[in-house]
Write a protein that holds these residues in place. Structure first.
Motif, mmCIF file in Angstrom:
data_model
loop_
_atom_site.group_PDB
_atom_site.id
_atom_site.type_symbol
_atom_site.label_atom_id
_atom_site.label_comp_id
_atom_site.label_asym_id
_atom_site.label_seq_id
_atom_site.Cartn_x
_atom_site.Cartn_y
_atom_site.Cartn_z
ATOM 1 N N ASP A 80 0.994 -0.991 0.018
ATOM 2 C CA ASP A 80 -0.193 0.344 0.135
ATOM 3 C C ASP A 80 0.857 1.196 -0.147
ATOM 4 O O ASP A 80 0.797 2.433 -0.299
ATOM 5 N N ASP A 81 1.667 1.330 0.753
ATOM 6 C CA ASP A 81 2.324 2.599 0.927
ATOM 7 C C ASP A 81 3.645 3.038 -0.600
ATOM 8 O O ASP A 81 3.500 3.902 -1.185
ATOM 9 N N GLU A 82 3.627 1.682 -1.849
ATOM 10 C CA GLU A 82 3.968 2.135 -2.430
ATOM 11 C C GLU A 82 2.951 2.387 -3.746
ATOM 12 O O GLU A 82 2.916 2.964 -4.889
ATOM 13 N N GLU A 112 -2.215 11.466 1.587
ATOM 14 C CA GLU A 112 -2.437 11.348 2.553
ATOM 15 C C GLU A 112 -3.612 10.501 2.104
ATOM 16 O O GLU A 112 -4.394 9.599 2.509
ATOM 17 N N GLU A 113 -4.497 11.204 1.274
ATOM 18 C CA GLU A 113 -6.307 10.162 0.639
ATOM 19 C C GLU A 113 -5.572 9.543 -0.073
ATOM 20 O O GLU A 113 -6.498 8.414 0.168
ATOM 21 N N LEU A 114 -4.642 9.690 -1.382
ATOM 22 C CA LEU A 114 -4.549 7.856 -1.427
ATOM 23 C C LEU A 114 -3.858 7.006 -0.380
ATOM 24 O O LEU A 114 -3.888 5.873 -1.192
ATOM 25 N N ARG A 115 -2.855 7.347 0.326
ATOM 26 C CA ARG A 115 -2.823 6.283 1.134
ATOM 27 C C ARG A 115 -3.757 6.034 2.126
ATOM 28 O O ARG A 115 -3.686 4.657 1.784
ATOM 29 N N ARG A 116 -4.851 6.468 1.768
ATOM 30 C CA ARG A 116 -6.285 6.425 3.035
ATOM 31 C C ARG A 116 -6.667 4.822 2.097
ATOM 32 O O ARG A 116 -7.188 4.000 2.358
ATOM 33 N N ILE A 117 -6.571 5.361 0.464
ATOM 34 C CA ILE A 117 -7.546 4.444 -0.290
ATOM 35 C C ILE A 117 -6.468 3.636 -0.625
ATOM 36 O O ILE A 117 -7.607 2.669 -1.197
ATOM 37 N N ALA A 118 -5.691 3.379 -0.476
ATOM 38 C CA ALA A 118 -5.087 1.704 -0.527
ATOM 39 C C ALA A 118 -5.328 0.471 -1.099
ATOM 40 O O ALA A 118 -5.111 0.165 -2.005
ATOM 41 N N TYR A 121 -7.677 -0.773 -3.401
ATOM 42 C CA TYR A 121 -7.606 -1.201 -4.782
ATOM 43 C C TYR A 121 -6.115 -1.948 -5.184
ATOM 44 O O TYR A 121 -5.229 -0.869 -5.533
ATOM 45 N N PRO A 122 -5.900 -2.523 -5.758
ATOM 46 C CA PRO A 122 -4.504 -4.020 -6.218
ATOM 47 C C PRO A 122 -3.865 -3.037 -6.810
ATOM 48 O O PRO A 122 -4.228 -2.879 -7.682
ATOM 49 N N VAL A 123 -2.410 -3.040 -6.947
ATOM 50 C CA VAL A 123 -2.206 -2.404 -7.854
ATOM 51 C C VAL A 123 -0.657 -4.508 -7.982
ATOM 52 O O VAL A 123 0.074 -4.567 -7.778
ATOM 53 N N PHE A 124 -0.478 -4.237 -9.529
ATOM 54 C CA PHE A 124 0.318 -5.223 -9.648
ATOM 55 C C PHE A 124 1.500 -4.684 -10.949
ATOM 56 O O PHE A 124 1.096 -4.065 -11.534
ATOM 57 N N ARG A 125 3.006 -4.439 -10.685
ATOM 58 C CA ARG A 125 4.096 -4.467 -11.231
ATOM 59 C C ARG A 125 3.682 -5.810 -12.565
ATOM 60 O O ARG A 125 3.595 -7.232 -11.985
ATOM 61 N N VAL A 126 3.492 -5.833 -13.241
ATOM 62 C CA VAL A 126 3.850 -6.584 -14.280
ATOM 63 C C VAL A 126 4.927 -6.400 -15.216
ATOM 64 O O VAL A 126 5.709 -6.233 -14.788
#
Length: 132
Positions: A80-82, A112-118, A121-126
């Motif tokens: 999440d922090d990335e 801060e707001e983006l960290r809150r919602i992170a 929302y899964p994020v994958f480096r392909v």
């Protein structure tokens, strides 16, 4: 968009994600909007932990398809922090299509707001199979 992508016409980089079902083992497909950021390719799940996310996590790999061309890949799921910079870039690129799924959070949101919602929302480096 999905119709065009399945026929080999990408709309701003769109692809069809193909991944084996975690129960059936059969290929499952869904249109996705990959993000190129910092020279890397990412998949963001704008609707959260959906079936494609669960299947990808279980399978460990998949394919990105455009028409008849398929690129095999593995992935690294980001903590999440990335995510804040990637979520911001994703929203800048794809807000017209996916903004509604982010509950009013847009590309101009604070870190801060983006960290809150992170976490939602899964994020994958392909990691493409032919790229070492």
């Amino acid at each position: 968009m999905a119709w065009l992508t399945r026929r080999g016409m990408s709309v701003r980089g769109s692809r069809v994600l193909a991944v084996r079902g975690r129960t059936s083992g059969e290929w499952r497909t869904t249109p996705v909007n990959p993000l190129t950021y910092g020279g890397e390719l990412y998949l963001v799940a704008p609707r959260g932990v959906t079936q494609w996310v669960r299947n990808l996590r279980a399978a460990g790999d998949g394919e990105l398809r455009l028409g008849k061309r398929a690129e095999a890949f593995t992935y690294v799921e980001l903590p999440d922090d990335e995510k804040p910079d990637l979520l911001r870039a994703y929203l800048r690129t794809w807000k017209m299509e996916v903004g509604v799924f982010f509950d009013g959070v847009g590309p101009d949101a604070s870190d801060e707001e983006l960290r809150r919602i992170a976490p939602g929302y899964p994020v994958f480096r392909v990691v493409l199979a032919d790229a070492s």
